[in-house]
Design a protein around this motif. Structure first.
Motif, PDB file in Angstrom:
ATOM      1  N   SER A  94      -3.938  -3.856  -4.724  1.00  0.00           N
ATOM      2  CA  SER A  94      -3.029  -2.975  -3.998  1.00  0.00           C
ATOM      3  C   SER A  94      -3.765  -2.201  -2.900  1.00  0.00           C
ATOM      4  O   SER A  94      -4.921  -1.807  -3.075  1.00  0.00           O
ATOM      5  N   GLN A  95      -3.075  -1.946  -1.807  1.00  0.00           N
ATOM      6  CA  GLN A  95      -3.658  -1.141  -0.721  1.00  0.00           C
ATOM      7  C   GLN A  95      -3.956   0.280  -1.174  1.00  0.00           C
ATOM      8  O   GLN A  95      -4.685   1.010  -0.518  1.00  0.00           O
ATOM      9  N   PHE A  96      -3.359   0.675  -2.308  1.00  0.00           N
ATOM     10  CA  PHE A  96      -3.529   2.049  -2.791  1.00  0.00           C
ATOM     11  C   PHE A  96      -4.582   2.134  -3.895  1.00  0.00           C
ATOM     12  O   PHE A  96      -4.803   3.197  -4.477  1.00  0.00           O
ATOM     13  N   ASP A  97      -5.225   0.996  -4.183  1.00  0.00           N
ATOM     14  CA  ASP A  97      -6.208   0.972  -5.273  1.00  0.00           C
ATOM     15  C   ASP A  97      -7.511   1.648  -4.836  1.00  0.00           C
ATOM     16  O   ASP A  97      -8.053   1.328  -3.770  1.00  0.00           O
ATOM     17  N   LEU A  98      -7.997   2.576  -5.636  1.00  0.00           N
ATOM     18  CA  LEU A  98      -9.230   3.301  -5.295  1.00  0.00           C
ATOM     19  C   LEU A  98     -10.391   2.936  -6.210  1.00  0.00           C
ATOM     20  O   LEU A  98     -11.412   3.628  -6.244  1.00  0.00           O
ATOM     21  N   ASN A  99     -10.251   1.861  -6.976  1.00  0.00           N
ATOM     22  CA  ASN A  99     -11.358   1.444  -7.850  1.00  0.00           C
ATOM     23  C   ASN A  99     -12.620   1.179  -7.030  1.00  0.00           C
ATOM     24  O   ASN A  99     -12.562   0.583  -5.954  1.00  0.00           O
ATOM     25  N   GLY A 100     -13.757   1.675  -7.518  1.00  0.00           N
ATOM     26  CA  GLY A 100     -15.020   1.494  -6.803  1.00  0.00           C
ATOM     27  C   GLY A 100     -15.287   2.573  -5.781  1.00  0.00           C
ATOM     28  O   GLY A 100     -16.367   2.626  -5.185  1.00  0.00           O
ATOM     29  N   LYS A 111      -6.555   8.597 -11.257  1.00  0.00           N
ATOM     30  CA  LYS A 111      -5.562   7.698 -11.861  1.00  0.00           C
ATOM     31  C   LYS A 111      -5.345   6.459 -10.997  1.00  0.00           C
ATOM     32  O   LYS A 111      -4.839   5.433 -11.451  1.00  0.00           O
ATOM     33  N   SER A 112      -5.767   6.527  -9.724  1.00  0.00           N
ATOM     34  CA  SER A 112      -5.713   5.344  -8.857  1.00  0.00           C
ATOM     35  C   SER A 112      -7.048   4.614  -8.825  1.00  0.00           C
ATOM     36  O   SER A 112      -7.244   3.695  -8.027  1.00  0.00           O
ATOM     37  N   LEU A 137       1.760  16.507  -4.252  1.00  0.00           N
ATOM     38  CA  LEU A 137       0.768  16.176  -3.225  1.00  0.00           C
ATOM     39  C   LEU A 137      -0.037  14.922  -3.556  1.00  0.00           C
ATOM     40  O   LEU A 137      -0.781  14.401  -2.721  1.00  0.00           O
ATOM     41  N   VAL A 138       0.100  14.440  -4.790  1.00  0.00           N
ATOM     42  CA  VAL A 138      -0.786  13.355  -5.246  1.00  0.00           C
ATOM     43  C   VAL A 138      -0.524  12.046  -4.502  1.00  0.00           C
ATOM     44  O   VAL A 138      -1.455  11.437  -3.963  1.00  0.00           O
ATOM     45  N   GLY A 139       0.707  11.626  -4.409  1.00  0.00           N
ATOM     46  CA  GLY A 139       1.016  10.359  -3.714  1.00  0.00           C
ATOM     47  C   GLY A 139       0.536  10.371  -2.271  1.00  0.00           C
ATOM     48  O   GLY A 139      -0.169   9.457  -1.833  1.00  0.00           O
ATOM     49  N   PRO A 140       0.870  11.432  -1.503  1.00  0.00           N
ATOM     50  CA  PRO A 140       0.370  11.507  -0.132  1.00  0.00           C
ATOM     51  C   PRO A 140      -1.161  11.500  -0.054  1.00  0.00           C
ATOM     52  O   PRO A 140      -1.749  10.888   0.840  1.00  0.00           O
ATOM     53  N   ALA A 141      -1.820  12.153  -1.036  1.00  0.00           N
ATOM     54  CA  ALA A 141      -3.290  12.165  -1.020  1.00  0.00           C
ATOM     55  C   ALA A 141      -3.854  10.770  -1.300  1.00  0.00           C
ATOM     56  O   ALA A 141      -4.823  10.339  -0.648  1.00  0.00           O
ATOM     57  N   VAL A 142      -3.260  10.056  -2.251  1.00  0.00           N
ATOM     58  CA  VAL A 142      -3.715   8.681  -2.549  1.00  0.00           C
ATOM     59  C   VAL A 142      -3.520   7.804  -1.304  1.00  0.00           C
ATOM     60  O   VAL A 142      -4.411   7.030  -0.929  1.00  0.00           O
TER      61      VAL A 142
END
Ligand code: NAP
Ligand code: GCO
Length: 264
Positions: free
Chosen positions: A2-8, A30-31, A229-234
């Motif tokens: 996903s473009q929203f994945d922050l793993n790594g 959580k992302s 604010l979490v979704g916009p921050a991700v």
């Protein structure tokens, strides 16, 4: 992926023991992001680490004052040695002093500017060289309605947050060519300790006049909560915003679009 994945990815969120910073850091975790945060003293850092752990998040916490360049430079080096290169910086730490300007001392004015504007400059300056070397980076500055609007008693805060909007645009301009995106996140009125005085129930049991005012000024007819604010921050921390740069994303329930409800 996903473009929203922050793993790594490694995210440093300043002043994130509680409040908006905590919510944003927990959301980034959580992302998939690894969370690093600082706060002004060990007691707050310890409380923050415990809170993250209770949420199932192994956060790395450090004591550092965002206004102290030596402390922040040492913090970034320590994080790089112990955790890794910072991919995402959220400049969240901030204070407000609500004092009529003609009664505010220059020292009080300077303290707000120091934390709310000089702090993001110092922290951004500290992480940019490694972001340039890595070939990417995300900087998110927590702006405010006061990046756009003024009101009584918040002259220093509005000056700082207005400056932070322009610092955001300048970092975007100067470092965009290194694939570093710098954007602002502009919360509306959010129910946190910082705004608790504006929401105090009055002696007669009525809502604080400012509380009622904000409800009338917000199309959503409610205060925001930090989780809003979490979704916009991700989004701003992820690949999904790789071509968004120098923008301030207001998360305000519509305040900036609305003249306000006619008083009954
Ligand atoms: P908060 O509850 O007061 O939390 C701010 C955090 O920053 C606290 O942990 C605070 O520690 C820390 N901090 C203060 N000075 C610091 C320094 N020199 N170095 C490191 N950490 C420091 O505020 P909040 O409501 O979560 O707001 C967070 C950010 O969002 C701020 O930039 C604020 O201006 C902005 N904002 C808030 C709202 C709102 O309605 N709440 C709306 C728009 C923007 P201490 O506990 O020691 O103070
Ligand atoms: C105030 C409030 C606001 C909020 C926020 C609005 O006294 O008006 O504290 O400044 O903190 O910045 O976006």
């Amino acid at each position: 992926m996903s473009q929203f994945d922050l793993n790594g990815k490694i995210a440093l969120v300043t002043g994130a023991s509680y409040g908006i910073g905590y919510a944003i850091a927990a959301g980034l975790a959580k992302s998939g992001a690894t969370i690093v945060f600082n706060d002004i003293n060990q007691d707050l850092v310890d409380k923050g680490i415990a809170a993250y752990a209770a949420d199932g998040i192994k956060a790395h916490g450090y004591v550092a004052d965002v206004t102290n360049e030596d402390q922040i430079n040492a913090l970034v080096k320590q994080i790089e040695a112990e955790v890794g290169v910072i991919d995402i910086l959220v400049n969240n730490a901030g204070i407000i002093k609500r004092i009529p300007m003609h009664e505010m001392s220059a020292a009080e004015f300077r303290q707000v500017i120091d934390i709310d504007l000089n702090g993001p400059f110092i922290c951004s300056k500290a992480v940019i060289p490694s972001m340039i070397k890595k070939g990417s980076g995300k900087i998110i500055n927590i702006c405010s309605m006061m990046s756009e609007l003024g009101r009584e008693t918040v002259s220093a805060y509005a000056a700082a947050k207005g400056g932070l909007k322009m610092l955001t645009k300048n970092i975007a301009s100067e470092y965009g060519e290194y694939n570093i995106q710098c954007n602002g996140l502009g919360p509306g009125y959010i129910a946190t300790p910082q705004t608790a005085p504006l929401r105090e129930i009055q002696a007669d049991g009525s809502r604080h006049p400012f509380d009622q005012f904000i409800i009338a000024k917000t199309p959503a007819a409610r205060w925001g909560n930090a989780e809003d604010l979490v979704g916009p921050a991700v989004f701003l921390a992820s690949k999904a915003s790789d071509f968004v740069n120098g923008h301030v994303l207001y998360v305000d329930g519509g305040i900036l679009a609305y003249i306000g409800k006619q008083p009954k």
